[in-house]
Enzyme design. Structure first.
Site, PDB file in Angstrom:
ATOM      1  N   LYS A   1       0.850  -1.189   0.000  1.00  0.00           N
ATOM      2  CA  LYS A   1       0.000   0.000   0.000  1.00  0.00           C
ATOM      3  C   LYS A   1       0.881   1.232   0.000  1.00  0.00           C
ATOM      4  O   LYS A   1       1.817   1.331   0.800  1.00  0.00           O
ATOM      5  CB  LYS A   1      -0.874   0.008   1.273  1.00  0.00           C
ATOM      6  CG  LYS A   1      -1.786   1.219   1.364  1.00  0.00           C
ATOM      7  CD  LYS A   1      -3.075   0.999   0.608  1.00  0.00           C
ATOM      8  CE  LYS A   1      -3.861   2.255   0.327  1.00  0.00           C
ATOM      9  NZ  LYS A   1      -3.447   2.952  -0.929  1.00  0.00           N
TER      10      LYS A   1
ATOM     11  N   LYS B   1       5.270   3.451   8.400  1.00  0.00           N
ATOM     12  CA  LYS B   1       4.122   4.360   8.535  1.00  0.00           C
ATOM     13  C   LYS B   1       2.819   3.567   8.585  1.00  0.00           C
ATOM     14  O   LYS B   1       1.973   3.767   9.450  1.00  0.00           O
ATOM     15  CB  LYS B   1       4.109   5.328   7.347  1.00  0.00           C
ATOM     16  CG  LYS B   1       3.010   6.364   7.399  1.00  0.00           C
ATOM     17  CD  LYS B   1       2.775   7.038   6.056  1.00  0.00           C
ATOM     18  CE  LYS B   1       4.009   7.706   5.510  1.00  0.00           C
ATOM     19  NZ  LYS B   1       3.678   8.632   4.388  1.00  0.00           N
TER      20      LYS B   1
ATOM     21  N   LYS C   1       5.247   1.732  -3.097  1.00  0.00           N
ATOM     22  CA  LYS C   1       5.206   3.087  -3.664  1.00  0.00           C
ATOM     23  C   LYS C   1       5.464   2.984  -5.150  1.00  0.00           C
ATOM     24  O   LYS C   1       6.034   1.996  -5.615  1.00  0.00           O
ATOM     25  CB  LYS C   1       6.290   3.966  -3.031  1.00  0.00           C
ATOM     26  CG  LYS C   1       6.018   5.452  -3.145  1.00  0.00           C
ATOM     27  CD  LYS C   1       5.079   5.942  -2.050  1.00  0.00           C
ATOM     28  CE  LYS C   1       4.655   7.362  -2.249  1.00  0.00           C
ATOM     29  NZ  LYS C   1       3.952   7.874  -1.047  1.00  0.00           N
TER      30      LYS C   1
ATOM     31  N   ASP D   1      -0.037  10.857  -4.563  1.00  0.00           N
ATOM     32  CA  ASP D   1       1.120  11.493  -3.924  1.00  0.00           C
ATOM     33  C   ASP D   1       1.380  12.751  -4.764  1.00  0.00           C
ATOM     34  O   ASP D   1       0.458  13.231  -5.446  1.00  0.00           O
ATOM     35  CB  ASP D   1       2.329  10.538  -3.894  1.00  0.00           C
ATOM     36  CG  ASP D   1       3.433  10.997  -2.947  1.00  0.00           C
ATOM     37  OD1 ASP D   1       3.320  10.755  -1.738  1.00  0.00           O
ATOM     38  OD2 ASP D   1       4.415  11.622  -3.410  1.00  0.00           O
TER      39      ASP D   1
HETATM   40  P1  NDP Z   1       0.833  17.871  -4.513  1.00  0.00           P
HETATM   41  O1  NDP Z   1       1.315  17.499  -5.837  1.00  0.00           O
HETATM   42  O2  NDP Z   1      -0.616  18.063  -4.274  1.00  0.00           O
HETATM   43  O3  NDP Z   1       1.569  19.193  -4.012  1.00  0.00           O
HETATM   44  C1  NDP Z   1       2.942  19.264  -3.921  1.00  0.00           C
HETATM   45  C2  NDP Z   1       3.358  20.652  -3.474  1.00  0.00           C
HETATM   46  O4  NDP Z   1       4.742  20.647  -3.155  1.00  0.00           O
HETATM   47  C3  NDP Z   1       3.170  21.694  -4.551  1.00  0.00           C
HETATM   48  O5  NDP Z   1       2.924  22.942  -3.951  1.00  0.00           O
HETATM   49  C4  NDP Z   1       4.523  21.672  -5.257  1.00  0.00           C
HETATM   50  O6  NDP Z   1       4.847  22.870  -5.933  1.00  0.00           O
HETATM   51  C5  NDP Z   1       5.467  21.447  -4.091  1.00  0.00           C
HETATM   52  N1  NDP Z   1       6.644  20.688  -4.544  1.00  0.00           N
HETATM   53  C6  NDP Z   1       6.646  19.469  -5.105  1.00  0.00           C
HETATM   54  N2  NDP Z   1       7.891  19.092  -5.442  1.00  0.00           N
HETATM   55  C7  NDP Z   1       8.667  20.109  -5.096  1.00  0.00           C
HETATM   56  C8  NDP Z   1      10.058  20.319  -5.188  1.00  0.00           C
HETATM   57  N3  NDP Z   1      10.881  19.402  -5.712  1.00  0.00           N
HETATM   58  N4  NDP Z   1      10.540  21.491  -4.697  1.00  0.00           N
HETATM   59  C9  NDP Z   1       9.708  22.422  -4.167  1.00  0.00           C
HETATM   60  N5  NDP Z   1       8.389  22.275  -4.065  1.00  0.00           N
HETATM   61  C10 NDP Z   1       7.877  21.130  -4.520  1.00  0.00           C
HETATM   62  O7  NDP Z   1       1.407  16.748  -3.522  1.00  0.00           O
HETATM   63  P2  NDP Z   1       0.933  16.352  -2.048  1.00  0.00           P
HETATM   64  O8  NDP Z   1       0.452  17.550  -1.319  1.00  0.00           O
HETATM   65  O9  NDP Z   1       0.068  15.178  -2.156  1.00  0.00           O
HETATM   66  O10 NDP Z   1       2.310  15.864  -1.413  1.00  0.00           O
HETATM   67  C11 NDP Z   1       3.181  16.718  -0.688  1.00  0.00           C
HETATM   68  C12 NDP Z   1       4.066  15.875   0.211  1.00  0.00           C
HETATM   69  O11 NDP Z   1       3.265  15.141   1.127  1.00  0.00           O
HETATM   70  C13 NDP Z   1       4.931  14.833  -0.500  1.00  0.00           C
HETATM   71  O12 NDP Z   1       6.136  14.680   0.217  1.00  0.00           O
HETATM   72  C14 NDP Z   1       4.125  13.551  -0.351  1.00  0.00           C
HETATM   73  O13 NDP Z   1       4.939  12.414  -0.437  1.00  0.00           O
HETATM   74  C15 NDP Z   1       3.564  13.757   1.040  1.00  0.00           C
HETATM   75  N6  NDP Z   1       2.382  12.982   1.386  1.00  0.00           N
HETATM   76  C16 NDP Z   1       1.263  13.000   0.611  1.00  0.00           C
HETATM   77  C17 NDP Z   1       0.137  12.291   0.986  1.00  0.00           C
HETATM   78  C18 NDP Z   1      -1.121  12.326   0.208  1.00  0.00           C
HETATM   79  O14 NDP Z   1      -2.079  11.658   0.606  1.00  0.00           O
HETATM   80  N7  NDP Z   1      -1.216  13.088  -0.875  1.00  0.00           N
HETATM   81  C19 NDP Z   1       0.133  11.463   2.197  1.00  0.00           C
HETATM   82  C20 NDP Z   1       1.352  11.561   2.982  1.00  0.00           C
HETATM   83  C21 NDP Z   1       2.418  12.285   2.552  1.00  0.00           C
HETATM   84  P3  NDP Z   1       4.802  22.905  -7.562  1.00  0.00           P
HETATM   85  O15 NDP Z   1       3.366  22.955  -7.900  1.00  0.00           O
HETATM   86  O16 NDP Z   1       5.549  24.156  -7.890  1.00  0.00           O
HETATM   87  O17 NDP Z   1       5.495  21.667  -8.034  1.00  0.00           O
HETATM   88  O1  2IT Z   2       2.980   9.046   1.521  1.00  0.00           O
HETATM   89  C1  2IT Z   2       1.842   8.601   1.720  1.00  0.00           C
HETATM   90  O2  2IT Z   2       1.539   8.059   2.789  1.00  0.00           O
HETATM   91  C2  2IT Z   2       0.841   8.745   0.656  1.00  0.00           C
HETATM   92  N1  2IT Z   2       1.149   9.341  -0.377  1.00  0.00           N
HETATM   93  C3  2IT Z   2      -0.521   8.146   0.815  1.00  0.00           C
HETATM   94  C4  2IT Z   2      -0.504   6.682   0.474  1.00  0.00           C
HETATM   95  C5  2IT Z   2      -1.851   6.016   0.426  1.00  0.00           C
HETATM   96  O3  2IT Z   2      -1.831   4.841   0.037  1.00  0.00           O
HETATM   97  O4  2IT Z   2      -2.882   6.603   0.745  1.00  0.00           O
END
Ligand code: NDP
Ligand code: 2IT
Length: 448
Positions: free
Chosen positions: A93, A117, A129, A169
């Site tokens: 997952k 996690k 992943k 993600d």
């Molecule tokens: P999104 O794609 O929705 O948003 C990502 C954000 O981070 C955007 O504002 C983007 O800016 C910025 N960003 C991405 N890459 C970079 C980079 N290399 N340098 C600077 N800014 C960057 O992603 P999420 O919000 O889903 O994910 C954000 C983080 O949270 C990640 O680390 C992800 O692994 C983690 N995460 C996500 C989960 C989920 O359910 N979605 C769950 C747990 C963790 P720009 O638009 O300019 O690229």
């Molecule tokens: O980093 C994370 O935990 C996620 N992007 C969510 C993974 C999931 O299976 O909901």
């Protein structure tokens, strides 16, 4: 920081040799092995049965060609990945990331951390992943759809509700999940919970969109209350990113009485001293897919700054929610100088190792991503339960379960840190608590 336990040090050396071109993966493994030293010392059977060596090598890793046709009629080729890291406690997952920086190191660090996690959530989910070096930014809906369909043409054979269940993600949100699921269903002929983060009309769960950001706030509030006897209410916060995690962290923090004054994207950041207008920011980012600078264009008094100096803004609470290693030592030094009380990671591995060490040494409460951002995958687990039982739960029911899970994760991490003589170190505590269940399952299941 060094690994002094001889066995773990030599195991890490072998991991380093085998994966010498994967710095993010090695960073993630080093942190976990470092934390697990007291466990290895107390339980020699773990070494004898090769638990650490086995955990650091994915059960399976696939990489594949993703060909698609762009709007100009040109054939494009990307590289797709899925790492199926550990199925010790449940089906693989973990999310899919579409970003030009995706490579085997990024996918493996994320998949490795996902094992612990997912274990922390208490739900039966293994670690995995995936993703691709595809950049959805600037692509039309048609291009994104064709890419997702081609990606799924290979992926579907590796998935299933009891096999491997991806989700979103970076770069993979509601739109991409919809296209991916549509193609999965077309290829398999099955309507089943093989992907989470689905839309509410076709098997998705309430609160999944908000879950990571909300969960981050629930975790942070419990940490502040139990470790410092204070609440988030009345605090000022800076949140990096403006994607899924950042947006809903902003919404929930504001609901809890926090003034969130800054957010960012990869080009720059906005500051709004009155507190960010969440509904406006959500519309600009989620619906109109604009850059964050558009916020400053529309809000009198708000300012836009290019660059990454967001951590120089004075705040009580720092919530990095963009990407890995976004919080560096020089950022942490500025935060500490400005009196930051807590740092809670919304993005995976937000902080470099030096950053974590510096924050902890300077008395800043530090919530590691494995624990603090587990809300997203936790609600994915609840989505799997609903799909498996053909049920649909209400918003409040899921939200209450999410809050309960986040509070539970905090206490598991704190208790484990106390039990192994590093009380209050939530990095070690989360790694130890997440590892315990996985290791136990591996011992019972033999050398597989
Ligand atoms: P999104 O794609 O929705 O948003 C990502 C954000 O981070 C955007 O504002 C983007 O800016 C910025 N960003 C991405 N890459 C970079 C980079 N290399 N340098 C600077 N800014 C960057 O992603 P999420 O919000 O889903 O994910 C954000 C983080 O949270 C990640 O680390 C992800 O692994 C983690 N995460 C996500 C989960 C989920 O359910 N979605 C769950 C747990 C963790 P720009 O638009 O300019 O690229
Ligand atoms: O980093 C994370 O935990 C996620 N992007 C969510 C993974 C999931 O299976 O909901």
């Amino acid at each position: 920081m060094h690994i002094t336990n001889e066995y773990l040090a030599s195991t890490f050396e072998a991991v380093q040799k085998r994966n010498s071109n994967e710095p993010e993966f090695l960073q993630a493994v080093f942190e976990v092995f470092h934390s697990l030293q007291p466990v290895a010392e107390k339980k020699p059977r773990l070494a004898k049965e090769g638990v650490f060596e086995r955990l650091a090598e994915p059960e399976r890793m696939i990489s594949f060609r993703v060909p698609w046709v762009d709007d100009q009629g040109k054939v494009q080729v990307n590289r797709g990945y899925r790492v199926q890291f550990s199925s010790a406690i449940g089906p693989y997952k973990g999310g899919l990331r579409f970003h030009p920086s995706v490579n085997s190191s990024i996918v493996k660090f994320l998949g490795f951390e996902q094992i612990f996690k997912n274990s922390l959530t208490g739900l039966p989910m293994g670690g995995g992943k995936g993703g691709a070096d595809f950049d959805p930014r600037g692509r039309s809906d048609g291009e994104v759809m064709r890419f997702c369909q081609s990606f799924m043409n290979e992926m579907y054979r590796h998935l299933g509700p009891n096999t491997d269940v991806p989700a979103g993600d970076i770069g993979v949100g509601g739109r991409e999940i919809g296209y991916l699921y549509g193609q999965y269903k077309k290829l398999t002929g099955r309507f089943e919970g093989a992907i989470t983060g689905k839309g509410l009309t076709y098997g998705g769960s309430q609160v999944r969109t908000q879950a990571t950001g909300y969960g981050l706030c629930y975790f942070t509030e419990e940490m502040l209350r139990k470790m410092k006897g204070i609440s988030m209410e009345g605090m000022t916060a800076v949140v990096s990113g403006s994607g899924n995690v950042a947006l809903y962290a902003i919404e929930k923090a504001q609901e809890m009485g926090v003034r969130v004054i800054a957010a960012s994207d990869s080009n720059g950041y906005i500051v709004d001293e009155k507190g960010i207008d969440f509904q406006l920011l959500r519309r600009l980012k989620e619906e109109e897919r604009l850059r964050i600078s558009a916020y400053a264009d529309q809000v009198p008094g708000a300012q836009y700054f290019p660059g990454r100096d967001i951590w120089s803004i004075k705040c009580d609470l720092a919530l990095p929610c963009a990407t890995q290693n976004e919080l560096r030592l020089e950022d942490a030094q500025k935060l500490v100088k400005n009196g930051v009380i807590a740092v809670a990671e919304g993005s995976n591995m937000s902080s470099t190792p030096e950053t974590i060490e510096y924050l902890q040494q300077n008395g800043v409460l530090f919530a590691p991503s494995k624990a603090a951002n587990a809300g997203g995958v936790a609600v994915s687990g609840l989505e799997m339960s609903q799909n498996a039982s053909h049920a649909i739960w209400g918003f409040d029911k899921v939200d209450r379960q999410l809050a309960k899970i986040m509070v539970g994760i905090f206490h598991s991490a704190l208790d484990a840190s106390a039990q192994y003589g590093v009380e209050g170190d939530l990095v070690a505590g989360a790694n130890i608590a997440g590892f315990a269940k996985v290791a136990n399952a591996m011992l019972w299941q033999g050398i597989v």
